[in-house]
Scaffold this motif. Structure first.
Motif, PDB file in Angstrom:
ATOM      1  N   MET A  43       0.839  -1.183   0.000  1.00  0.00           N
ATOM      2  CA  MET A  43       0.000   0.000   0.000  1.00  0.00           C
ATOM      3  C   MET A  43       0.883   1.244   0.000  1.00  0.00           C
ATOM      4  SD  MET A  43      -2.913   1.164   2.694  1.00  0.00           S
ATOM      5  CE  MET A  43      -4.338   0.442   1.951  1.00  0.00           C
ATOM      6  N   ARG A  44       0.507   2.208  -0.830  1.00  0.00           N
ATOM      7  CA  ARG A  44       1.239   3.466  -0.913  1.00  0.00           C
ATOM      8  C   ARG A  44       1.004   4.332   0.307  1.00  0.00           C
ATOM      9  NH1 ARG A  44       0.914   6.484  -6.701  1.00  0.00           N
ATOM     10  NH2 ARG A  44       3.122   6.354  -6.981  1.00  0.00           N
ATOM     11  N   LYS A  45       2.087   4.946   0.788  1.00  0.00           N
ATOM     12  CA  LYS A  45       1.967   5.881   1.901  1.00  0.00           C
ATOM     13  C   LYS A  45       1.298   7.158   1.400  1.00  0.00           C
ATOM     14  CE  LYS A  45       4.736   8.552   5.067  1.00  0.00           C
ATOM     15  NZ  LYS A  45       6.057   9.096   5.333  1.00  0.00           N
ATOM     16  N   LYS A  46       0.302   7.654   2.111  1.00  0.00           N
ATOM     17  CA  LYS A  46      -0.396   8.875   1.712  1.00  0.00           C
ATOM     18  C   LYS A  46       0.444  10.082   2.113  1.00  0.00           C
ATOM     19  CE  LYS A  46      -4.994   7.088   1.625  1.00  0.00           C
ATOM     20  NZ  LYS A  46      -6.394   7.378   1.815  1.00  0.00           N
ATOM     21  N   GLU A  47       0.685  10.955   1.141  1.00  0.00           N
ATOM     22  CA  GLU A  47       1.439  12.176   1.373  1.00  0.00           C
ATOM     23  C   GLU A  47       0.657  13.353   0.812  1.00  0.00           C
ATOM     24  OE1 GLU A  47       5.328  11.966  -0.360  1.00  0.00           O
ATOM     25  OE2 GLU A  47       5.647   9.940   0.377  1.00  0.00           O
ATOM     26  N   LEU A  48       0.790  14.498   1.430  1.00  0.00           N
ATOM     27  CA  LEU A  48       0.158  15.708   0.940  1.00  0.00           C
ATOM     28  C   LEU A  48       0.804  16.085  -0.389  1.00  0.00           C
ATOM     29  CD1 LEU A  48      -1.974  17.803   1.770  1.00  0.00           C
ATOM     30  CD2 LEU A  48      -0.129  19.122   2.796  1.00  0.00           C
ATOM     31  N   LYS A  49      -0.012  16.401  -1.395  1.00  0.00           N
ATOM     32  CA  LYS A  49       0.465  16.763  -2.734  1.00  0.00           C
ATOM     33  C   LYS A  49      -0.257  18.010  -3.212  1.00  0.00           C
ATOM     34  CE  LYS A  49       2.733  12.866  -3.813  1.00  0.00           C
ATOM     35  NZ  LYS A  49       4.119  12.831  -4.082  1.00  0.00           N
ATOM     36  N   ILE A  50       0.378  18.706  -4.141  1.00  0.00           N
ATOM     37  CA  ILE A  50      -0.297  19.762  -4.889  1.00  0.00           C
ATOM     38  C   ILE A  50      -0.887  19.092  -6.114  1.00  0.00           C
ATOM     39  CG2 ILE A  50      -0.003  21.856  -6.262  1.00  0.00           C
ATOM     40  CD1 ILE A  50       2.345  22.556  -4.394  1.00  0.00           C
ATOM     41  N   VAL A  51      -2.164  19.309  -6.370  1.00  0.00           N
ATOM     42  CA  VAL A  51      -2.838  18.742  -7.535  1.00  0.00           C
ATOM     43  C   VAL A  51      -3.451  19.889  -8.318  1.00  0.00           C
ATOM     44  CG1 VAL A  51      -4.665  17.190  -8.323  1.00  0.00           C
ATOM     45  CG2 VAL A  51      -3.279  16.563  -6.341  1.00  0.00           C
ATOM     46  N   ILE A  52      -3.123  19.938  -9.613  1.00  0.00           N
ATOM     47  CA  ILE A  52      -3.583  21.009 -10.488  1.00  0.00           C
ATOM     48  C   ILE A  52      -4.463  20.389 -11.562  1.00  0.00           C
ATOM     49  CG2 ILE A  52      -2.865  22.847 -12.060  1.00  0.00           C
ATOM     50  CD1 ILE A  52      -0.097  22.673 -10.523  1.00  0.00           C
ATOM     51  N   SER A  53      -5.688  20.874 -11.677  1.00  0.00           N
ATOM     52  CA  SER A  53      -6.609  20.330 -12.688  1.00  0.00           C
ATOM     53  C   SER A  53      -6.672  21.256 -13.903  1.00  0.00           C
ATOM     54  CB  SER A  53      -8.003  20.123 -12.090  1.00  0.00           C
ATOM     55  OG  SER A  53      -8.560  21.348 -11.693  1.00  0.00           O
ATOM     56  N   PHE A  54      -7.126  20.701 -15.017  1.00  0.00           N
ATOM     57  CA  PHE A  54      -7.150  21.409 -16.292  1.00  0.00           C
ATOM     58  C   PHE A  54      -8.494  21.228 -16.976  1.00  0.00           C
ATOM     59  CE2 PHE A  54      -2.921  19.959 -15.267  1.00  0.00           C
ATOM     60  CZ  PHE A  54      -2.168  21.113 -15.378  1.00  0.00           C
ATOM     61  N   HIS A  55      -8.842  22.187 -17.836  1.00  0.00           N
ATOM     62  CA  HIS A  55     -10.071  22.082 -18.620  1.00  0.00           C
ATOM     63  C   HIS A  55      -9.920  21.076 -19.757  1.00  0.00           C
ATOM     64  CE1 HIS A  55     -12.375  25.247 -16.735  1.00  0.00           C
ATOM     65  NE2 HIS A  55     -11.328  26.036 -16.777  1.00  0.00           N
ATOM     66  N   THR A  56      -8.714  21.029 -20.366  1.00  0.00           N
ATOM     67  CA  THR A  56      -8.524  20.179 -21.537  1.00  0.00           C
ATOM     68  C   THR A  56      -7.295  19.300 -21.395  1.00  0.00           C
ATOM     69  OG1 THR A  56      -7.097  21.723 -22.759  1.00  0.00           O
ATOM     70  CG2 THR A  56      -9.495  22.005 -23.018  1.00  0.00           C
ATOM     71  N   THR A  57      -7.297  18.230 -22.156  1.00  0.00           N
ATOM     72  CA  THR A  57      -6.145  17.329 -22.175  1.00  0.00           C
ATOM     73  C   THR A  57      -4.919  18.052 -22.712  1.00  0.00           C
ATOM     74  OG1 THR A  57      -7.615  15.441 -22.473  1.00  0.00           O
ATOM     75  CG2 THR A  57      -5.311  15.111 -23.069  1.00  0.00           C
ATOM     76  N   ALA A  58      -5.087  18.908 -23.707  1.00  0.00           N
ATOM     77  CA  ALA A  58      -3.956  19.651 -24.277  1.00  0.00           C
ATOM     78  C   ALA A  58      -3.267  20.511 -23.218  1.00  0.00           C
ATOM     79  CB  ALA A  58      -4.434  20.522 -25.437  1.00  0.00           C
ATOM     80  N   GLU A  59      -4.053  21.138 -22.329  1.00  0.00           N
ATOM     81  CA  GLU A  59      -3.470  21.943 -21.259  1.00  0.00           C
ATOM     82  C   GLU A  59      -2.676  21.070 -20.288  1.00  0.00           C
ATOM     83  OE1 GLU A  59      -7.001  23.759 -19.729  1.00  0.00           O
ATOM     84  OE2 GLU A  59      -7.003  25.334 -21.246  1.00  0.00           O
ATOM     85  N   ALA A  60      -3.200  19.898 -19.970  1.00  0.00           N
ATOM     86  CA  ALA A  60      -2.505  18.980 -19.063  1.00  0.00           C
ATOM     87  C   ALA A  60      -1.188  18.500 -19.678  1.00  0.00           C
ATOM     88  CB  ALA A  60      -3.405  17.787 -18.736  1.00  0.00           C
ATOM     89  N   ILE A  61      -1.202  18.187 -20.968  1.00  0.00           N
ATOM     90  CA  ILE A  61       0.004  17.710 -21.643  1.00  0.00           C
ATOM     91  C   ILE A  61       1.030  18.838 -21.778  1.00  0.00           C
ATOM     92  CG2 ILE A  61       0.877  16.819 -23.845  1.00  0.00           C
ATOM     93  CD1 ILE A  61      -1.732  15.133 -23.933  1.00  0.00           C
ATOM     94  N   ALA A  62       0.567  20.074 -21.997  1.00  0.00           N
ATOM     95  CA  ALA A  62       1.483  21.218 -22.045  1.00  0.00           C
ATOM     96  C   ALA A  62       2.176  21.392 -20.693  1.00  0.00           C
ATOM     97  CB  ALA A  62       0.733  22.486 -22.442  1.00  0.00           C
ATOM     98  N   MET A  63       1.436  21.226 -19.612  1.00  0.00           N
ATOM     99  CA  MET A  63       2.013  21.307 -18.264  1.00  0.00           C
ATOM    100  C   MET A  63       3.091  20.251 -18.093  1.00  0.00           C
ATOM    101  SD  MET A  63       2.022  22.651 -15.222  1.00  0.00           S
ATOM    102  CE  MET A  63       2.187  22.337 -13.478  1.00  0.00           C
ATOM    103  N   GLU A  64       2.797  19.028 -18.496  1.00  0.00           N
ATOM    104  CA  GLU A  64       3.773  17.944 -18.371  1.00  0.00           C
ATOM    105  C   GLU A  64       5.043  18.264 -19.160  1.00  0.00           C
ATOM    106  OE1 GLU A  64       3.738  13.146 -18.665  1.00  0.00           O
ATOM    107  OE2 GLU A  64       2.875  14.210 -20.374  1.00  0.00           O
ATOM    108  N   ALA A  65       4.891  18.756 -20.380  1.00  0.00           N
ATOM    109  CA  ALA A  65       6.048  19.066 -21.224  1.00  0.00           C
ATOM    110  C   ALA A  65       6.924  20.157 -20.598  1.00  0.00           C
ATOM    111  CB  ALA A  65       5.579  19.492 -22.613  1.00  0.00           C
TER     112      ALA A  65
END
Length: 78
Positions: free
Chosen positions: A1-23
């Motif tokens: 089981m993965r240890k739960k850690e506090l993370k920052i999570v950023i959501s996007f309107h479109t897949t293109a925006e999410a992929i741009a963030m990753e790049a």
């Protein structure tokens, strides 16, 4: 089981925006990865960027400088 850690999570309107963030994060060596949007959050495309809260930069400012778009309510600590 993965240890739960506090993370920052950023959501996007479109897949293109999410992929741009990753790049851009890969280019600037910012830690994190694309994940399915957690149940506590709703987002248009179903993808979110997850990164450690210990990252020393200002993610909002960095995203503005890179002209990245995200869901206006889309930066969470969970």
């Amino acid at each position: 089981m993965r240890k739960k850690e506090l993370k920052i999570v950023i959501s996007f309107h479109t897949t293109a925006e999410a992929i741009a963030m990753e790049a851009e994060c890969l280019k600037d060596e910012i830690p994190g990865r694309l994940i399915p949007v957690p149940r506590q959050i709703s987002a248009g495309c179903g993808l979110a960027w997850s990164m450690p809260v210990t990252w020393e930069g200002d993610v909002d400012q960095w995203m503005k400088e890179k002209k990245l778009r995200w869901d206006s309510l889309g930066v969470y600590e969970i």
